[in-house]
Design a protein around this motif. Structure first.
Motif, mmCIF file in Angstrom:
data_model
loop_
_atom_site.group_PDB
_atom_site.id
_atom_site.type_symbol
_atom_site.label_atom_id
_atom_site.label_comp_id
_atom_site.label_asym_id
_atom_site.label_seq_id
_atom_site.Cartn_x
_atom_site.Cartn_y
_atom_site.Cartn_z
ATOM 1 N N ARG A 121 0.845 -1.220 0.000
ATOM 2 C CA ARG A 121 0.000 0.000 0.000
ATOM 3 C C ARG A 121 0.868 1.253 0.000
ATOM 4 O O ARG A 121 0.584 2.225 -0.714
ATOM 5 C CB ARG A 121 -0.912 0.016 1.234
ATOM 6 C CG ARG A 121 -2.055 -0.958 1.145
ATOM 7 C CD ARG A 121 -3.091 -0.703 2.263
ATOM 8 N NE ARG A 121 -3.855 -1.923 2.469
ATOM 9 C CZ ARG A 121 -3.639 -2.796 3.458
ATOM 10 N NH1 ARG A 121 -2.725 -2.549 4.381
ATOM 11 N NH2 ARG A 121 -4.357 -3.895 3.549
ATOM 12 N N ARG A 131 -3.973 -1.081 -7.888
ATOM 13 C CA ARG A 131 -5.130 -1.498 -7.094
ATOM 14 C C ARG A 131 -4.722 -1.866 -5.671
ATOM 15 O O ARG A 131 -3.570 -2.236 -5.435
ATOM 16 C CB ARG A 131 -5.786 -2.725 -7.747
ATOM 17 C CG ARG A 131 -6.624 -2.335 -8.929
ATOM 18 C CD ARG A 131 -7.352 -3.494 -9.537
ATOM 19 N NE ARG A 131 -8.041 -2.999 -10.709
ATOM 20 C CZ ARG A 131 -9.312 -2.597 -10.708
ATOM 21 N NH1 ARG A 131 -10.043 -2.681 -9.611
ATOM 22 N NH2 ARG A 131 -9.845 -2.130 -11.821
ATOM 23 N N ALA A 132 -5.657 -1.801 -4.749
ATOM 24 C CA ALA A 132 -5.372 -2.194 -3.362
ATOM 25 C C ALA A 132 -4.964 -3.662 -3.358
ATOM 26 O O ALA A 132 -5.584 -4.485 -4.042
ATOM 27 C CB ALA A 132 -6.612 -1.981 -2.506
ATOM 28 N N SER A 137 2.296 1.850 -3.308
ATOM 29 C CA SER A 137 1.234 2.323 -4.212
ATOM 30 C C SER A 137 0.990 3.819 -4.020
ATOM 31 O O SER A 137 0.892 4.593 -4.992
ATOM 32 C CB SER A 137 -0.046 1.533 -3.946
ATOM 33 O OG SER A 137 -1.092 2.076 -4.689
ATOM 34 N N THR A 138 0.930 4.247 -2.765
ATOM 35 C CA THR A 138 0.756 5.674 -2.470
ATOM 36 C C THR A 138 1.915 6.469 -3.059
ATOM 37 O O THR A 138 1.724 7.521 -3.694
ATOM 38 C CB THR A 138 0.688 5.898 -0.943
ATOM 39 O OG1 THR A 138 -0.366 5.096 -0.437
ATOM 40 C CG2 THR A 138 0.459 7.353 -0.595
ATOM 41 N N HIS A 139 3.129 5.959 -2.844
ATOM 42 C CA HIS A 139 4.335 6.624 -3.354
ATOM 43 C C HIS A 139 4.261 6.780 -4.877
ATOM 44 O O HIS A 139 4.719 7.790 -5.437
ATOM 45 C CB HIS A 139 5.553 5.793 -2.951
ATOM 46 C CG HIS A 139 6.855 6.334 -3.436
ATOM 47 N ND1 HIS A 139 7.482 7.408 -2.842
ATOM 48 C CD2 HIS A 139 7.656 5.960 -4.463
ATOM 49 C CE1 HIS A 139 8.607 7.665 -3.466
ATOM 50 N NE2 HIS A 139 8.742 6.809 -4.462
ATOM 51 N N GLY A 162 -0.816 6.165 -6.382
ATOM 52 C CA GLY A 162 -2.089 5.461 -6.230
ATOM 53 C C GLY A 162 -2.607 4.825 -7.490
ATOM 54 O O GLY A 162 -3.813 4.577 -7.617
ATOM 55 N N GLU A 163 -1.707 4.514 -8.436
ATOM 56 C CA GLU A 163 -2.197 3.975 -9.709
ATOM 57 C C GLU A 163 -2.281 2.445 -9.715
ATOM 58 O O GLU A 163 -2.480 1.820 -10.751
ATOM 59 C CB GLU A 163 -1.291 4.443 -10.854
ATOM 60 C CG GLU A 163 0.153 4.092 -10.651
ATOM 61 C CD GLU A 163 1.091 4.999 -11.441
ATOM 62 O OE1 GLU A 163 2.291 4.861 -11.275
ATOM 63 O OE2 GLU A 163 0.613 5.847 -12.212
#
Ligand code: SAM
Length: 214
Positions: free
Chosen positions: A79, A90-91, A82-84, A87-88
């Motif tokens: 996660r 999926r969780a 992903s934020t870094h 956010g592209e």
């Protein structure tokens, strides 16, 4: 029992991203191969680990990227990566890729990526994983499998021989899989396999599911 793997030099950054030097090193060569395939659509990443590969590759490939791992402890780092990356991605979701029938719930995928897992699991588990991957691929889809393999039953370097022996000494059911065995499994499931040589004696197996079954 947790496997004792060579010290990866991994560190956790302040924002929760786990930085794994080996994953950072092989991300570029793996991305280069994937870029050449013209992949589109949805990609399932099995055994995402830290999430570094997802963050490094998803945006550049413009793929709808689904990271997964069997270990819940890996999800926070995935996660954070992903934020870094903006956010592209999926969780992340939990997936035991050696469990029977996961493809029924999760497929189909245009591409599936698996980096550095097969040598860490027993052959029957690898057999189930490869069967499920084949079932989960959409027609025309590609399975990208990266890792170290035995060739004609032999490791390709002293370092590989030592790592394989250390894995087998901890658990005799695991260790490097023979390339012919893996390509045979994939072929039995109707996939055609192409090999790409990668740095440090690793290979990328590109297993393609035909678009139309004749
Ligand atoms: C050596 S790490 C590779 C991680 C990542 N692919 C990379 O290259 O940085 C192996 C990963 O496989 C995951 N794993 C182990 N058994 C698994 C299973 N049965 N299904 C899915 N993932 C599994 C572990 O949790 C770990 O994240």
């Amino acid at each position: 029992m947790a496997l004792k793997l060579p010290d990866t030099g991994a560190e956790v950054l302040a924002d929760g991203r786990r930085m794994v030097p080996s994953a950072a090193r092989n991300a570029g060569p793996i991305l280069e191969v994937l870029m050449g395939l013209g992949l589109q659509g949805r990609l399932l990443e099995i055994a995402s680990g830290s999430g570094l590969h997802a963050a490094e590759m998803a945006g550049k490939l413009a793929l709808d990227w689904q990271p997964t791992d069997v270990d819940p402890a890996n999800l926070p780092s995935i996660r954070a990566w992903s934020t870094h990356a903006g956010g592209e991605i999926r969780a992340p979701i939990l997936l035991d890729a050696t469990a029977p029938d996961w493809s029924v719930q999760l497929g189909p995928w245009d591409a599936i990526l698996l980096v550095n897992l097969l040598h860490l699991i027993p052959a029957p588990a690898a057999e189930t994983l490869l069967a499920e991957v084949a079932l989960a691929l959409a027609p025309g889809g590609t399975f990208c499998l990266y890792g170290p393999f035995l060739r004609d039953g032999q490791p390709t370097s002293p370092g590989d021989a030592a790592f394989d022996a250390s894995l087998r000494s901890q658990d005799p059911t695991i260790g490097y899989k023979d390339l012919a065995w893996v390509t045979g499994q994939l072929g039995d499931h109707g996939l055609s396999v192409r090999l790409v040589d990668m740095p440090a004696n690793n290979l990328m197996l590109l297993a393609h599911r035909p678009a139309v079954v004749v």
